[in-house]
Design an enzyme around this catalytic site. Structure first.
Site, short mmCIF file in Angstrom:
data_model
loop_
_atom_site.label_atom_id
_atom_site.label_comp_id
_atom_site.label_asym_id
_atom_site.label_seq_id
_atom_site.Cartn_x
_atom_site.Cartn_y
_atom_site.Cartn_z
N HIS A 26 -2.92 7.55 6.36
CA HIS A 26 -3.39 6.40 5.35
C HIS A 26 -4.67 5.72 5.99
O HIS A 26 -4.98 5.39 4.93
CB HIS A 26 -2.57 6.09 6.09
CG HIS A 26 -1.87 4.27 5.39
ND1 HIS A 26 -1.60 4.03 3.93
CD2 HIS A 26 -1.92 2.77 5.55
CE1 HIS A 26 -1.93 2.85 3.76
NE2 HIS A 26 -1.43 1.97 4.76
N CYS A 74 0.68 -1.31 0.08
CA CYS A 74 0.34 -0.11 -0.30
C CYS A 74 1.17 1.19 -0.02
O CYS A 74 0.34 2.45 -0.06
CB CYS A 74 -0.78 -0.19 1.62
SG CYS A 74 -1.95 -1.20 1.30
N HIS A 119 -9.78 1.59 -0.14
CA HIS A 119 -8.19 1.69 -0.22
C HIS A 119 -7.86 1.18 -1.56
O HIS A 119 -8.17 -0.44 -2.45
CB HIS A 119 -7.95 0.76 1.03
CG HIS A 119 -6.56 0.52 0.78
ND1 HIS A 119 -5.34 1.20 0.22
CD2 HIS A 119 -5.76 0.21 2.56
CE1 HIS A 119 -4.37 0.56 0.72
NE2 HIS A 119 -4.81 0.08 2.19
#
Length: 402
Positions: A293, A162, A326
């Site tokens: 995040h 990620c 995400h």
């Protein structure tokens, strides 16, 4: 580090195609998540899908690259005249002096999933028209972007889970500083596939609701897809416009605490943030907004909150994953573009879907409603599996701190 100019940037996600759609959704507090109806997936979860991806094949001369991931990349490259800006950069620098750095998590693995469904029942052979190198291979997205523009400079794919879409900025910066290139197309592309949906479900990380980063009731992620790009160039000696967007600092760390869980005190995240501030030559109090995040899992949000509050005192922050989902390997690039929009348009984007910030987390000034604000310097965080962390510092050229 010497600042680099974001000559142009663009983003395509479930919020829409291009900067105007993205900004309008964030201003209005509208997310793009919907109940999962992707392929034949049978999961009670929500996803952030981009409409119409399968309706637009890749350019005919690049047919071997045909897959959902590269179709999404092509859609992204053709928003906001981004392709035109790259072509003008080619005229300035030449095809050999522009690099390509693309972050992705699973690339075009969906094409392989479909190929396995069409194996020869007698021999098990994959279909003859399956092109692994141009689709599933992690380098596929970078190769596609490079071929799309006819570039001949260095190119690489970065796949650090990620943080991939943020680390491309660091890789490009190093090559520009080394004098190997004069400009770079950086970005992230990740598309929906069965592997990520069922994989994250097996880890018990998928939420049955639209994800709610930092909320007291957060219970997991919503997977999205996106294509986001920026054109990085050296700054010239000529004065910059006050609204020009600069990459001021980059910080990277690898804490390797656990394959799928962050260090509980957020030590790796804190190291990346500290490095980004140091490379920008700024103190923490210079940051006007933090794009977190913020995956909406209990452990990740708790760890990030500890890292942030150890360094910052009351800095406005939010996670935009409640709006976009995400987007995995594309998340760092997508959120860098959203951060650039915050700077360009002087807006703090809200953490959509979050209604009550978890009081058990360290105190945060979490933005629940998008609002106008003086935004001169932004920190964008991206933290991946295995402790692969990256933070970026972006700034508006005319800001007083610079």
């Amino acid at each position: 580090m010497k600042p680099l100019l974001l000559t142009h940037f663009t983003a395509t996600s479930c919020l829409g195609r291009g900067l105007d759609a993205t900004l309008a959704a964030l201003r209005a507090g509208h997310g793009g998540l919907a109940r999962c109806d992707f392929e034949d997936v049978i999961l009670d979860t929500w996803v952030g899908a981009v409409d119409g991806v399968d309706a637009q094949p890749v350019r005919a001369d690049l047919a071997d690259f045909e897959c959902r991931n590269n179709r999404l990349a092509q859609i992204g490259l053709n928003q906001d005249d981004f392709a035109g800006h790259v072509e003008r950069a080619v005229a300035r620098h030449g095809v050999e002096r522009i690099g390509v750095f693309i972050g992705t998590s699973t690339s075009g693995i969906l094409e392989t999933e479909r190929a396995y469904q069409r194996r020869d029942p007698a021999t098990g052979a994959l279909p003859g028209g399956f092109h692994y190198a141009e689709t599933h291979n992690t380098y596929s997205a970078a190769a596609f972007v490079r071929a799309y523009f006819g570039l001949r400079g260095p190119a690489m794919a970065i796949s650090t889970a990620c943080s991939s879409g943020a680390k491309v900025f660091a890789a490009a910066r190093r090559m520009i500083e080394a004098g190997l290139i004069d400009a770079a197309v950086v970005g992230g592309v990740d598309s929906l596939c069965l592997t990520t949906l069922y994989g994250f479900n097996s880890l018990e990380l998928l939420s049955r609701q639209p994800c709610r980063p930092f909320d007291t009731a957060r219970d997991g992620i919503s997977i999205g897809e996106a294509a986001a790009f920026a054109l990085l160039e050296r700054t010239s000696d000529a004065p910059l416009a006050d609204n020009a967007i600069l990459l001021l600092g980059v910080g990277e760390s690898s804490d390797a605490h656990h394959m799928s869980s962050p260090h509980p005190q957020g030590l790796g995240a804190r190291m990346a943030i500290e490095q980004a501030l140091a490379s920008a030559g700024l103190d923490a109090n210079a940051i006007d907004y933090i794009n977190l995040h913020g995956t909406a899992t209990p452990s990740n949000d708790a760890a990030e909150s500890r890292a942030v509050t150890a360094l910052f005192d009351g800095t406005p922050c939010s996670s935009t994953k409640g709006a976009t989902g995400h987007t995995l390997g594309a998340a760092g690039a997508l959120e860098a573009v959203i951060s650039a929009l915050a700077l360009r348009d002087q807006q703090l984007p809200a953490g959509i879907n979050t209604t009550q910030v978890d009081p058990m987390l360290a105190p945060l000034d979490y933005v629940l409603t998008s609002r106008a604000a003086r935004v001169g310097v932004v920190l964008s965080n991206s933290f991946g599996f295995g402790g692969t962390n990256c933070s970026l510092v972006l700034a508006r050229a005319g800001h007083a701190h610079l």
